[in-house]
Design a protein around this motif. Structure first.
Motif, short mmCIF file in Angstrom:
data_model
loop_
_atom_site.label_atom_id
_atom_site.label_comp_id
_atom_site.label_asym_id
_atom_site.label_seq_id
_atom_site.Cartn_x
_atom_site.Cartn_y
_atom_site.Cartn_z
N PHE A 34 17.72 3.18 -13.65
CA PHE A 34 16.51 3.75 -13.42
C PHE A 34 15.82 4.61 -14.50
N VAL A 35 14.40 4.51 -14.63
CA VAL A 35 13.76 5.36 -15.59
C VAL A 35 12.89 6.61 -14.82
N ALA A 36 11.86 5.92 -13.76
CA ALA A 36 11.07 7.01 -13.47
C ALA A 36 10.39 5.92 -12.07
N ALA A 37 10.05 6.72 -11.16
CA ALA A 37 9.45 6.38 -10.00
C ALA A 37 8.32 7.26 -9.29
N VAL A 38 7.15 6.66 -9.02
CA VAL A 38 6.03 7.27 -8.51
C VAL A 38 5.93 6.73 -6.96
N ASP A 39 5.19 7.48 -5.98
CA ASP A 39 4.74 6.82 -4.69
C ASP A 39 3.47 6.10 -4.84
N SER B 144 0.54 6.84 -4.03
CA SER B 144 -0.54 7.70 -4.36
C SER B 144 -0.50 8.15 -5.88
N GLY B 145 0.49 7.71 -6.50
CA GLY B 145 0.75 8.27 -7.93
C GLY B 145 1.57 9.25 -8.35
N ARG B 146 1.91 10.03 -7.22
CA ARG B 146 2.82 11.11 -7.28
C ARG B 146 4.20 11.03 -7.77
N THR B 147 4.49 11.77 -8.69
CA THR B 147 5.99 11.77 -9.06
C THR B 147 6.89 11.72 -8.29
N ILE B 148 7.94 10.84 -8.24
CA ILE B 148 9.21 10.97 -7.34
C ILE B 148 10.24 11.39 -8.26
N ASP B 149 10.52 10.80 -9.32
CA ASP B 149 11.58 11.24 -10.05
C ASP B 149 11.49 10.76 -11.52
N TYR B 150 12.39 11.26 -12.27
CA TYR B 150 12.65 10.55 -13.73
C TYR B 150 14.24 10.87 -14.19
N VAL C 218 0.96 -1.12 -0.03
CA VAL C 218 -0.06 -0.07 -0.02
C VAL C 218 0.78 1.25 0.10
N ASP C 219 1.86 1.25 0.97
CA ASP C 219 2.76 2.58 0.92
C ASP C 219 3.94 2.51 -0.01
N SER C 220 4.17 1.71 -0.98
CA SER C 220 5.26 1.20 -1.62
C SER C 220 5.57 2.41 -2.74
N THR C 221 6.74 2.36 -2.99
CA THR C 221 7.21 3.13 -4.29
C THR C 221 7.23 2.14 -5.21
N TRP C 222 6.73 2.66 -6.63
CA TRP C 222 6.55 1.69 -7.59
C TRP C 222 7.52 2.46 -8.80
N ALA C 223 8.31 1.61 -9.50
CA ALA C 223 9.33 2.27 -10.64
C ALA C 223 9.35 1.35 -11.82
N TRP C 224 9.96 2.12 -12.79
CA TRP C 224 10.36 1.31 -14.15
C TRP C 224 11.88 1.44 -13.95
N PHE C 225 12.41 0.56 -14.54
CA PHE C 225 13.86 0.55 -14.78
C PHE C 225 14.14 -0.22 -16.41
N ARG C 226 15.22 0.12 -16.84
CA ARG C 226 15.35 -0.51 -18.28
C ARG C 226 16.73 -1.07 -18.18
N GLN C 227 16.95 -2.01 -19.21
CA GLN C 227 18.22 -2.35 -19.31
C GLN C 227 18.58 -2.71 -20.77
N ARG C 228 19.56 -1.71 -21.23
CA ARG C 228 20.07 -1.80 -22.41
C ARG C 228 20.85 -3.03 -22.90
N PRO C 229 21.15 -3.35 -24.25
CA PRO C 229 22.15 -4.57 -24.30
C PRO C 229 23.56 -4.29 -23.91
N ALA D 243 17.36 3.16 -1.72
CA ALA D 243 16.99 4.36 -2.63
C ALA D 243 16.23 4.04 -3.80
N TYR D 244 15.43 4.70 -4.13
CA TYR D 244 14.23 4.51 -5.28
C TYR D 244 14.89 3.99 -6.67
N TYR D 245 16.31 4.97 -6.89
CA TYR D 245 16.96 5.04 -8.13
C TYR D 245 17.92 3.85 -8.18
N LEU D 246 18.09 2.73 -7.35
CA LEU D 246 18.72 1.78 -7.25
C LEU D 246 18.15 0.43 -7.73
#
Length: 120
Positions: A47-52, A54-60, A30-41, A101-104
């Protein structure tokens, strides 16, 4: 066991758009950070993006800011990608519940990844 399932990847031409989706089988963080990561070849997962929760943007990531938008709607995390470039070609992973940290790339839950290929 909670599962994250991504979809929406594919092959697009540079300049076009694509939206990725990530559905959680259970909303147990319920109180988790959600994020997208990517891996190039040949590279590490970054790190790509993260929201809390509640859907609020944390960072890009700087390279995607202004082109990508992450949204959390109920149990689904989206990544809307516009003006895609060849450098965006990667496997994209959604994730939830960071240990630090959200970006790791140190999260509890990971999806299987979805391939995005941008042709120039």
């Amino acid at each position: 066991q909670v599962q994250l399932v991504e979809s929406g990847g594919g092959l697009v031409q540079a300049g076009n758009s694509l939206t990725l989706s990530c559905v959680a089988s259970q909303r147990t963080f319920v109180d988790s950070t959600w994020a997208w990561f990517r891996q190039r070849p040949g590279e590490v997962r970054t790190f790509v993006a993260a929201v809390d929760s509640s859907g609020r943007t944390i960072d890009y990531e700087d390279a995607v800011r202004g082109r990508f938008t992450a949204r959390l709607v109920k149990d689904t995390l989206y990544l809307q990608m516009k003006n895609l470039q060849a450098g965006d070609t990667a496997i994209y992973y959604c994730t939830a519940q960071p240990y630090g940290a959200y970006y790791l790339p140190d999260y509890h839950y990971w999806g299987q990844g979805t391939q995005v290929t941008v042709s120039s």
